[in-house]
Design a protein around this motif. Structure first.
Motif, PDB file in Angstrom:
ATOM      1  N   GLU A  99       0.838  -1.196   0.000  1.00 17.13           N
ATOM      2  CA  GLU A  99       0.000   0.000   0.000  1.00 17.13           C
ATOM      3  C   GLU A  99       0.873   1.246   0.000  1.00 17.13           C
ATOM      4  OE1 GLU A  99      -3.217   0.208   2.747  1.00 17.13           O
ATOM      5  OE2 GLU A  99      -3.424  -1.964   2.805  1.00 17.13           O
ATOM      6  N   TYR A 100       0.367   2.268  -0.655  1.00 11.22           N
ATOM      7  CA  TYR A 100       1.078   3.540  -0.727  1.00 11.22           C
ATOM      8  C   TYR A 100       0.233   4.625  -0.088  1.00 11.22           C
ATOM      9  CZ  TYR A 100       4.021   1.228  -4.188  1.00 11.22           C
ATOM     10  OH  TYR A 100       4.868   0.371  -4.824  1.00 11.22           O
ATOM     11  N   ASP A 101       0.909   5.580   0.543  1.00  4.60           N
ATOM     12  CA  ASP A 101       0.221   6.755   1.055  1.00  4.60           C
ATOM     13  C   ASP A 101      -0.049   7.709  -0.092  1.00  4.60           C
ATOM     14  OD1 ASP A 101       0.319   5.859   3.694  1.00  4.60           O
ATOM     15  OD2 ASP A 101       2.278   6.789   4.043  1.00  4.60           O
ATOM     16  N   GLU A 102      -1.118   8.462   0.016  1.00  4.22           N
ATOM     17  CA  GLU A 102      -1.473   9.417  -1.036  1.00  4.22           C
ATOM     18  C   GLU A 102      -0.342  10.399  -1.309  1.00  4.22           C
ATOM     19  OE1 GLU A 102      -4.851  12.780  -1.824  1.00  4.22           O
ATOM     20  OE2 GLU A 102      -5.421  10.990  -0.700  1.00  4.22           O
ATOM     21  N   ASP A 120       2.687   9.824  -1.499  1.00  2.11           N
ATOM     22  CA  ASP A 120       3.720   9.186  -2.308  1.00  2.11           C
ATOM     23  C   ASP A 120       3.419   9.248  -3.801  1.00  2.11           C
ATOM     24  OD1 ASP A 120       5.195   8.483  -0.058  1.00  2.11           O
ATOM     25  OD2 ASP A 120       4.150   6.563   0.157  1.00  2.11           O
ATOM     26  N   TYR A 121       2.193   9.578  -4.159  1.00  2.00           N
ATOM     27  CA  TYR A 121       1.806   9.640  -5.566  1.00  2.00           C
ATOM     28  C   TYR A 121       2.374  10.883  -6.238  1.00  2.00           C
ATOM     29  CZ  TYR A 121      -1.697   6.070  -4.470  1.00  2.00           C
ATOM     30  OH  TYR A 121      -2.335   4.933  -4.073  1.00  2.00           O
TER      31      TYR A 121
END
Length: 50
Positions: free
Chosen positions: A2-5, A7-8
């Motif tokens: 999962e990625y944190d927002e 990181d986008y």
């Protein structure tokens, strides 16, 4: 995975990077971007060459 927002990549950042890597760095890394006569002239020159 999962990625944190945060990181986008922002779409505007990708556009800035493609247009001018220095402009991208000023805006997204150094956060020191401000339009002036030189940046306006540079934008006009980039548009003419496209």
């Amino acid at each position: 995975m999962e990625y944190d927002e945060e990181d986008y990549l922002q779409l505007s950042g990708i556009q800035h990077y493609e247009f001018c890597k220095r402009q991208w760095a000023l805006i997204h890394i150094e956060q020191q971007w401000q339009e002036n006569v030189h940046t306006v002239e540079g934008n006009l020159l980039h548009k003419k060459s496209s």
